[in-house]
Scaffold this motif. Structure first.
Motif, PDB file in Angstrom:
ATOM      1  N   TYR A 114      -8.928   5.320 -23.126  1.00 40.03           N
ATOM      2  CA  TYR A 114      -9.192   4.318 -22.094  1.00 40.03           C
ATOM      3  C   TYR A 114      -7.892   3.864 -21.468  1.00 40.03           C
ATOM      4  CZ  TYR A 114     -14.006   3.810 -23.676  1.00 40.03           C
ATOM      5  OH  TYR A 114     -15.315   4.043 -23.987  1.00 40.03           O
ATOM      6  N   VAL A 115      -7.913   3.627 -20.160  1.00 39.93           N
ATOM      7  CA  VAL A 115      -6.780   3.056 -19.443  1.00 39.93           C
ATOM      8  C   VAL A 115      -7.270   1.870 -18.618  1.00 39.93           C
ATOM      9  CG1 VAL A 115      -5.412   5.167 -19.322  1.00 39.93           C
ATOM     10  CG2 VAL A 115      -7.033   4.666 -17.505  1.00 39.93           C
ATOM     11  N   ILE A 116      -6.361   0.946 -18.355  1.00 37.85           N
ATOM     12  CA  ILE A 116      -6.675  -0.168 -17.474  1.00 37.85           C
ATOM     13  C   ILE A 116      -6.795   0.391 -16.064  1.00 37.85           C
ATOM     14  CG2 ILE A 116      -5.803  -2.319 -16.502  1.00 37.85           C
ATOM     15  CD1 ILE A 116      -4.285  -2.692 -19.179  1.00 37.85           C
ATOM     16  N   ALA A 117      -7.920   0.154 -15.437  1.00 42.61           N
ATOM     17  CA  ALA A 117      -8.154   0.689 -14.091  1.00 42.61           C
ATOM     18  C   ALA A 117      -9.143  -0.198 -13.367  1.00 42.61           C
ATOM     19  CB  ALA A 117      -8.673   2.117 -14.169  1.00 42.61           C
ATOM     20  N   GLU A 118      -8.747  -0.696 -12.222  1.00 41.00           N
ATOM     21  CA  GLU A 118      -9.623  -1.539 -11.418  1.00 41.00           C
ATOM     22  C   GLU A 118     -10.637  -0.689 -10.660  1.00 41.00           C
ATOM     23  OE1 GLU A 118      -9.658  -4.818 -11.656  1.00 41.00           O
ATOM     24  OE2 GLU A 118      -8.054  -4.596 -13.130  1.00 41.00           O
ATOM     25  N   SER A 119     -11.712  -1.309 -10.254  1.00 43.18           N
ATOM     26  CA  SER A 119     -12.729  -0.625  -9.457  1.00 43.18           C
ATOM     27  C   SER A 119     -12.096  -0.032  -8.205  1.00 43.18           C
ATOM     28  CB  SER A 119     -13.819  -1.623  -9.080  1.00 43.18           C
ATOM     29  OG  SER A 119     -14.779  -1.003  -8.277  1.00 43.18           O
ATOM     30  N   GLY A 120     -12.460   1.187  -7.881  1.00 41.52           N
ATOM     31  CA  GLY A 120     -11.915   1.855  -6.711  1.00 41.52           C
ATOM     32  C   GLY A 120     -10.687   2.696  -7.001  1.00 41.52           C
ATOM     33  N   THR A 121     -10.180   2.630  -8.222  1.00 40.83           N
ATOM     34  CA  THR A 121      -9.049   3.474  -8.594  1.00 40.83           C
ATOM     35  C   THR A 121      -9.565   4.708  -9.317  1.00 40.83           C
ATOM     36  OG1 THR A 121      -8.696   2.363 -10.717  1.00 40.83           O
ATOM     37  CG2 THR A 121      -7.496   1.491  -8.833  1.00 40.83           C
ATOM     38  N   GLY A 122      -8.686   5.647  -9.573  1.00 38.20           N
ATOM     39  CA  GLY A 122      -9.077   6.865 -10.262  1.00 38.20           C
ATOM     40  C   GLY A 122      -8.300   7.052 -11.547  1.00 38.20           C
TER      41      GLY A 122
END
Length: 85
Positions: free
Chosen positions: A43-51
């Protein structure tokens, strides 16, 4: 606390699991090496709309179990680099 990186290892019955991560303005990067014959979710920190990329290419399977993080399945036996972009 402004931690921007960490690394560690865990000894398992299957072999050693190595992991390190860094957090920067451009996103999160996780390097993981798991024992041959195993698999897991990174898992990585990723905001909505990122890949998320795995080993420099786009991942075709993204797991989202809660807002703000995305995961990918990786196989053991070699080092993988998972990044939010």
């Amino acid at each position: 606390l402004n931690t921007t990186s960490a690394e560690g290892r865990v000894y398992t019955p299957f072999g050693t699991l190595f992991a390190n991560w860094t957090l920067s303005d451009s996103g999160m990067s996780v390097e993981v090496t798991a024992p041959e014959g195993t698999s897991g979710i990174v898992y990585v920190i990723a905001e909505s709309g990122t890949g998320v990329t795995v080993d420099g290419g786009n991942s075709t399977t993204i797991l989202t179990d809660r807002p703000g993080r995305m995961g990918v399945v990786v196989d053991g036996g070699r080092k993988h680099v998972v990044q939010s972009v």
